[in-house]
Design a protein around this motif. Structure first.
Motif, mmCIF file in Angstrom:
data_model
loop_
_atom_site.group_PDB
_atom_site.id
_atom_site.type_symbol
_atom_site.label_atom_id
_atom_site.label_comp_id
_atom_site.label_asym_id
_atom_site.label_seq_id
_atom_site.Cartn_x
_atom_site.Cartn_y
_atom_site.Cartn_z
ATOM 1 N N GLN A 10 66.124 9.640 -30.772
ATOM 2 C CA GLN A 10 65.426 9.291 -32.009
ATOM 3 C C GLN A 10 66.320 9.531 -33.227
ATOM 4 N N HIS A 11 67.141 10.566 -33.176
ATOM 5 C CA HIS A 11 68.095 10.819 -34.259
ATOM 6 C C HIS A 11 69.058 9.639 -34.420
ATOM 7 N N ARG A 12 69.545 9.110 -33.308
ATOM 8 C CA ARG A 12 70.475 7.968 -33.371
ATOM 9 C C ARG A 12 69.797 6.734 -33.968
ATOM 10 N N LYS A 13 68.517 6.538 -33.618
ATOM 11 C CA LYS A 13 67.764 5.396 -34.162
ATOM 12 C C LYS A 13 67.652 5.510 -35.674
ATOM 13 N N VAL A 14 67.328 6.694 -36.169
ATOM 14 C CA VAL A 14 67.192 6.914 -37.612
ATOM 15 C C VAL A 14 68.541 6.703 -38.304
ATOM 16 N N GLU A 15 69.611 7.182 -37.695
ATOM 17 C CA GLU A 15 70.949 6.966 -38.267
ATOM 18 C C GLU A 15 71.253 5.478 -38.387
ATOM 19 N N SER A 16 70.873 4.722 -37.379
ATOM 20 C CA SER A 16 71.079 3.270 -37.388
ATOM 21 C C SER A 16 70.281 2.612 -38.518
ATOM 22 N N LEU A 17 69.071 3.063 -38.727
ATOM 23 C CA LEU A 17 68.236 2.508 -39.795
ATOM 24 C C LEU A 17 68.814 2.833 -41.172
ATOM 25 N N PHE A 18 69.349 4.020 -41.326
ATOM 26 C CA PHE A 18 70.003 4.350 -42.594
ATOM 27 C C PHE A 18 71.191 3.422 -42.842
ATOM 28 N N LYS A 19 71.977 3.156 -41.801
ATOM 29 C CA LYS A 19 73.120 2.247 -41.955
ATOM 30 C C LYS A 19 72.663 0.856 -42.381
ATOM 31 N N GLN A 20 71.589 0.378 -41.764
ATOM 32 C CA GLN A 20 71.043 -0.931 -42.140
ATOM 33 C C GLN A 20 70.587 -0.933 -43.593
ATOM 34 N N LEU A 21 69.923 0.117 -43.989
ATOM 35 C CA LEU A 21 69.409 0.221 -45.351
ATOM 36 C C LEU A 21 70.550 0.273 -46.367
ATOM 37 N N GLU A 22 71.579 1.011 -46.038
ATOM 38 C CA GLU A 22 72.718 1.152 -46.946
ATOM 39 C C GLU A 22 73.593 -0.097 -47.010
ATOM 40 N N SER A 23 73.589 -0.880 -45.946
ATOM 41 C CA SER A 23 74.473 -2.055 -45.899
ATOM 42 C C SER A 23 74.087 -3.109 -46.927
ATOM 43 N N GLY A 24 72.801 -3.179 -47.246
ATOM 44 C CA GLY A 24 72.336 -4.162 -48.211
ATOM 45 C C GLY A 24 72.350 -5.590 -47.697
ATOM 46 N N ARG A 25 72.537 -5.774 -46.401
ATOM 47 C CA ARG A 25 72.627 -7.126 -45.827
ATOM 48 C C ARG A 25 71.279 -7.713 -45.455
ATOM 49 N N SER A 26 70.242 -6.899 -45.490
ATOM 50 C CA SER A 26 68.918 -7.426 -45.140
ATOM 51 C C SER A 26 67.895 -6.920 -46.147
ATOM 52 N N ASP A 27 66.730 -7.514 -46.097
ATOM 53 C CA ASP A 27 65.635 -7.112 -46.975
ATOM 54 C C ASP A 27 65.332 -5.637 -46.710
ATOM 55 N N PRO A 28 65.405 -4.782 -47.721
ATOM 56 C CA PRO A 28 65.202 -3.349 -47.489
ATOM 57 C C PRO A 28 63.764 -2.960 -47.135
ATOM 58 N N ALA A 29 62.787 -3.745 -47.530
ATOM 59 C CA ALA A 29 61.382 -3.354 -47.315
ATOM 60 C C ALA A 29 61.038 -3.112 -45.838
#
Length: 174
Positions: A10-29
């Motif tokens: 679960q920690h790895r999943k959350v880390e992945s979501l943070f990377k997605q959020l920080e990348s700015g490549r997709s809708d953040p919502a």
């Protein structure tokens, strides 16, 4: 799956979501909603099941973990109330990420090894199965249900109060 392995996954999943959020490549919502759901469900199973089951092993780390959860929950609530267009959005993402990283590092380097040394494999697997089912249920409930309203009360406060009360009741009986 062992309880500690489940939590690490679960920690790895959350880390992945943070990377997605920080990348700015997709809708953040939708990414932010998924992150909030994952974090809220993860904190719930740690607070309500894992920590009570292992509190005697590293009580100081468990108490600190409750406090870290409370601070992370407040940071999450602030982030959820911030528009992605707001200048503070990125800063709030970074702050929450750093809080979570610190917490994860302490769990994985200090708490989990102590738990794996003190608790037999069979019990860790039973605990893991129970926590996985509880996580799925909590995830389905969603963060809106899991996070208390307002900023004065956190789910960590509620869960740690229950542990303190059971500890006090046990001491009174002794």
């Amino acid at each position: 799956m062992k309880a500690t392995s489940l939590l690490e996954k679960q920690h790895r999943k959350v880390e992945s979501l943070f990377k997605q959020l920080e990348s700015g490549r997709s809708d953040p919502a939708p990414v932010l909603a998924e992150l909030a759901n994952e974090l809220a469900a993860h904190m719930a199973i740690e607070q309500e099941t894992f920590y009570p089951a292992v509190q005697q092993i590293k009580e100081d780390v468990i108490l600190e973990s409750f406090e870290e959860h409370a601070i992370a929950e407040l940071a999450l609530k602030r982030l959820l109330s911030t528009s992605p267009d707001d200048l503070s959005f990125k800063a709030r993402v970074t702050t929450l990420k750093e809080l979570i990283q610190h917490h994860v590092e302490e769990e994985e380097k200090e708490l989990f090894p102590a738990v794996e040394k003190a608790v037999d494999e069979k019990r860790l697997s039973e605990l893991g199965r129970s926590m996985k089912a509880e996580f799925e249920q909590r995830l389905a409930e969603g963060y809106e249900t899991l996070l208390p309203a307002g900023y004065k009360k956190t789910s960590a406060d509620q869960a740690s109060r229950a542990i303190h009360e059971s500890h006090a009741n046990g001491a009174a009986r002794a």
